[in-house]
Enzyme design. Structure first.
Site, PDB file in Angstrom:
ATOM      1  N   ALA A  68      -9.859  -1.313  -4.278  1.00  0.00           N
ATOM      2  CA  ALA A  68     -10.833  -1.140  -5.362  1.00  0.00           C
ATOM      3  C   ALA A  68     -11.959  -2.181  -5.348  1.00  0.00           C
ATOM      4  O   ALA A  68     -13.146  -1.820  -5.323  1.00  0.00           O
ATOM      5  CB  ALA A  68     -10.095  -1.125  -6.697  1.00  0.00           C
ATOM      6  N   ARG A 109     -15.598   7.951  -3.743  1.00  0.00           N
ATOM      7  CA  ARG A 109     -14.174   7.962  -4.143  1.00  0.00           C
ATOM      8  C   ARG A 109     -14.131   7.895  -5.670  1.00  0.00           C
ATOM      9  O   ARG A 109     -14.825   7.080  -6.267  1.00  0.00           O
ATOM     10  CB  ARG A 109     -13.399   6.778  -3.540  1.00  0.00           C
ATOM     11  CG  ARG A 109     -13.317   6.829  -2.018  1.00  0.00           C
ATOM     12  CD  ARG A 109     -12.309   5.825  -1.478  1.00  0.00           C
ATOM     13  NE  ARG A 109     -10.945   6.275  -1.659  1.00  0.00           N
ATOM     14  CZ  ARG A 109      -9.870   5.495  -1.446  1.00  0.00           C
ATOM     15  NH1 ARG A 109     -10.020   4.241  -1.098  1.00  0.00           N
ATOM     16  NH2 ARG A 109      -8.653   5.982  -1.602  1.00  0.00           N
ATOM     17  N   ASP A 257      -6.283   0.456  -9.403  1.00  0.00           N
ATOM     18  CA  ASP A 257      -7.632   0.990  -9.233  1.00  0.00           C
ATOM     19  C   ASP A 257      -8.347   1.233 -10.550  1.00  0.00           C
ATOM     20  O   ASP A 257      -9.570   1.340 -10.593  1.00  0.00           O
ATOM     21  CB  ASP A 257      -7.578   2.288  -8.423  1.00  0.00           C
ATOM     22  CG  ASP A 257      -7.260   1.969  -6.980  1.00  0.00           C
ATOM     23  OD1 ASP A 257      -6.087   1.657  -6.693  1.00  0.00           O
ATOM     24  OD2 ASP A 257      -8.189   1.974  -6.149  1.00  0.00           O
ATOM     25  N   LYS A 268      -2.120   3.175  -6.105  1.00  0.00           N
ATOM     26  CA  LYS A 268      -1.726   3.961  -4.939  1.00  0.00           C
ATOM     27  C   LYS A 268      -0.487   4.804  -5.199  1.00  0.00           C
ATOM     28  O   LYS A 268       0.462   4.345  -5.841  1.00  0.00           O
ATOM     29  CB  LYS A 268      -1.488   2.995  -3.773  1.00  0.00           C
ATOM     30  CG  LYS A 268      -1.065   3.605  -2.469  1.00  0.00           C
ATOM     31  CD  LYS A 268      -1.974   4.704  -1.998  1.00  0.00           C
ATOM     32  CE  LYS A 268      -3.428   4.298  -1.917  1.00  0.00           C
ATOM     33  NZ  LYS A 268      -4.353   5.459  -1.711  1.00  0.00           N
TER      34      LYS A 268
END
Ligand code: MRU
Length: 368
Positions: A68, A109, A257, A268
């Site tokens: 991140a 993303r 994140d 994750k």
């Protein structure tokens, strides 16, 4: 993503002296940002020079640069380099160009809010100074992207210092994915306390989940920590509960994140299983994240967008032949959401935040 080429080590390896891995830096004289191509680690250490917005987008989406905080830093460099040589005196078209590059890179993303946070900083420095000449605006953008990188390193150090309060010599630590040097501009988030404790000779035993399907734990965390001299043991994701049940883990640290306002976090894929197992075995489970990961605009984990990636990452990426039947349906969510109730504390650069997160996060981060 490129397959590993085990055993090939480039001369860049020597430049990555000791364990001081440098993940990303700006080479302003050559109009580039340099990243270590993480798709090739641990077999090969190769620098990738990113120049155009498309270079940055591609490097982010295929995880050549990842984690991140690191993708936020990369995107900020990408915006600066994209407009650095823009031949205009017109402030409004300059601003339009910056906004356009920010929107483009932000779409690479969806889950890590650090990406948007860094790009918003680039936009807002422009907004605050829009009455200045374009040449000055360019200098301000340069200063801003360098500040984003420098502050990230400082936040990692502060997270490390806060984490030290939880560590004792000889402890067993479990971590998932890579929230280390390779994911940040500094010593990592989940690994920050580990690095500092190891400097003091704590002799920690660190277990790394391999982190299917992209193996960031095996390829990156195990690489980083073992290279730094830490006692590192790699396990498959489905071994974590067993290792916990054997009393080998005293504490869990992972990165994240996005932290929602109520303390739910996205990290994750597989983090949720780790958190559930940790609770079952009474093991403290901590999230380590800089304040740039906290999204007060997102009330709970339900609002966090979860990136879905190609099924081929599950079925064939690491294998000579596909490991599943042709045409099988595959789901590949890259992240999962761990509800706040499983989280013992959230370690930011401001210290350790305990539940209830709704109030305590705002208090600690000084945001209304
Ligand atoms: O898909 P990735 O490799 O970018 O995912 C990274 C993670 O999930 C990390 O734990 C997170 O970004 C925190 S990095 C300090």
């Amino acid at each position: 993503m490129t397959r590993l080429s085990a055993g090939r080590v480039s001369t860049v390896q020597e430049k990555q002296d000791g364990h001081e891995i440098r993940t990303i830096w700006l080479d302003d004289a050559n109009d580039a940002a340099v990243v270590i191509d993480q798709t090739l680690l641990p077999g090969e250490t190769r620098e990738l020079r990113l120049r155009t917005p498309a270079d940055f987008y591609d490097a982010i989406i295929r995880l050549a640069v990842r984690g991140a905080p690191a993708i936020g830093i990369a995107a900020a460099y990408g915006v600066y380099l994209a407009v650095k040589r823009l031949d205009t005196f017109d402030r409004s078209s300059f601003r339009k160009a910056v906004d356009g590059h920010c929107d483009y890179l932000n779409s690479s993303r969806p889950t890590a809010v650090n990406l948007k946070w860094a790009l918003d900083r680039m936009k807002s420095v422009l907004e605050r100074n829009i009455d200045k000449p374009v040449s000055e605006l360019k200098s301000l953008l340069l200063l801003e992207c360098e500040s984003i990188a420098r502050e990230d390193a400082e936040m990692c150090d502060a997270i490390g210092r806060a984490t030290m309060a939880l560590l004792r010599p000889g402890m067993g630590v479990l971590t998932h994915c890579n929230a280390g040097r390779l994911a940040t501009g500094g010593i990592g988030t989940a690994t920050a306390g580990i690095y500092l404790a190891e400097r003091e000779g704590y002799g920690l035993r660190v277990y790394c989940d391999e982190t299917r399907p992209l193996l960031q734990g095996a390829r990156l965390t195990a690489y980083e920590l073992s290279r730094a001299g830490t006692d590192t043991t790699l396990i498959c994701d489905n071994m974590a509960s067993f290792v916990m049940s054997k009393g080998l883990i005293d504490i869990v640290f992972t990165g994240c994140d996005r932290v929602a306002a109520n303390g739910d976090i996205a990290n994750k894929i597989g983090t949720l299983s780790v958190a559930i197992s940790a609770k079952q075995y009474g093991i403290p489970f901590y999230i380590c994240a800089p304040s740039s990961t906290v999204d007060f605009g997102c009330p709970s984990g339900e609002g966090i967008p979860i990136e879905e990636r190609a099924g081929s990452e599950v079925t064939s990426l690491w294998y000579d032949k596909p490991i599943a039947p042709d045409g099988i349906k595959v789901r590949n969510p890259a992240f999962d959401v761990t509800p706040a109730e499983f989280i013992t504390g959230i370690i930011t650069e401001k210290g350790i935040v305990s539940p209830p997160y709704e109030n305590n996060l705002r208090g600690a981060l000084d945001k209304a």
